[in-house]
Scaffold this motif. Structure first.
Motif, PDB file in Angstrom:
ATOM      1  N   MET A  11       0.794  -1.436  -0.110  1.00  0.00           N
ATOM      2  CA  MET A  11       0.051   0.043  -0.064  1.00  0.00           C
ATOM      3  C   MET A  11       0.906   1.210   0.002  1.00  0.00           C
ATOM      4  N   LYS A  12       1.916   1.347   0.637  1.00  0.00           N
ATOM      5  CA  LYS A  12       2.932   2.385   0.503  1.00  0.00           C
ATOM      6  C   LYS A  12       3.204   2.972  -0.631  1.00  0.00           C
ATOM      7  N   LEU A  13       3.680   2.046  -1.637  1.00  0.00           N
ATOM      8  CA  LEU A  13       3.995   2.142  -3.044  1.00  0.00           C
ATOM      9  C   LEU A  13       3.004   2.528  -3.827  1.00  0.00           C
ATOM     10  N   THR A  20       0.312  10.642  -7.021  1.00  0.00           N
ATOM     11  CA  THR A  20       0.985  11.491  -8.025  1.00  0.00           C
ATOM     12  C   THR A  20       0.183  11.354  -9.452  1.00  0.00           C
ATOM     13  N   ALA A  21      -1.063  10.510  -9.348  1.00  0.00           N
ATOM     14  CA  ALA A  21      -1.757  10.200 -10.619  1.00  0.00           C
ATOM     15  C   ALA A  21      -2.379  11.595 -10.971  1.00  0.00           C
ATOM     16  N   LYS A  35      -7.742  10.357 -10.463  1.00  0.00           N
ATOM     17  CA  LYS A  35      -8.068   8.980 -11.102  1.00  0.00           C
ATOM     18  C   LYS A  35      -7.596   7.838 -10.694  1.00  0.00           C
ATOM     19  N   ILE A  36      -6.915   7.863  -9.817  1.00  0.00           N
ATOM     20  CA  ILE A  36      -6.451   6.305  -9.094  1.00  0.00           C
ATOM     21  C   ILE A  36      -6.992   6.404  -7.612  1.00  0.00           C
TER      22      ILE A  36
END
Length: 87
Positions: A11-13, A20-21, A35-36
């Motif tokens: 989950m961290k990554l 950043t999306a 979007k994500i």
């Protein structure tokens, strides 16, 4: 076959990627939506929902609702007391 290994917390990554999306910009609602979006099973069970624009009612749904009201049933359903399911 696909397998997702959750022994290490991904989950961290994934959260960093989601942050950043880019965003979807709704001109109709004058809002931005990510979007994500990541939701865990725990989030869903707690009632959390995806942040997205409201879905407009379909023409059929609007017509059925107005017919029900015209027949004096309000938005509750039919005269026999049964609730009517609409999509």
């Amino acid at each position: 076959m696909r397998f997702l290994d959750l022994t290490e917390n991904p989950m961290k990554l994934m959260k960093a990627e989601a942050v950043t999306a880019s965003f979807y910009e709704s001109q109709m609602w004058n809002r931005r939506y990510p979007k994500i979006q990541l939701l865990t099973v725990a989030d869903l069970l707690a009632g959390k929902q995806i942040d997205m624009p409201p879905r407009p009612a379909s023409r059929r749904h609007l017509q059925e609702s107005s017919e029900s009201i015209d027949q004096g049933h309000g938005d509750r359903g039919t005269s026999d007391g049964q609730l009517r399911m609409t999509n």
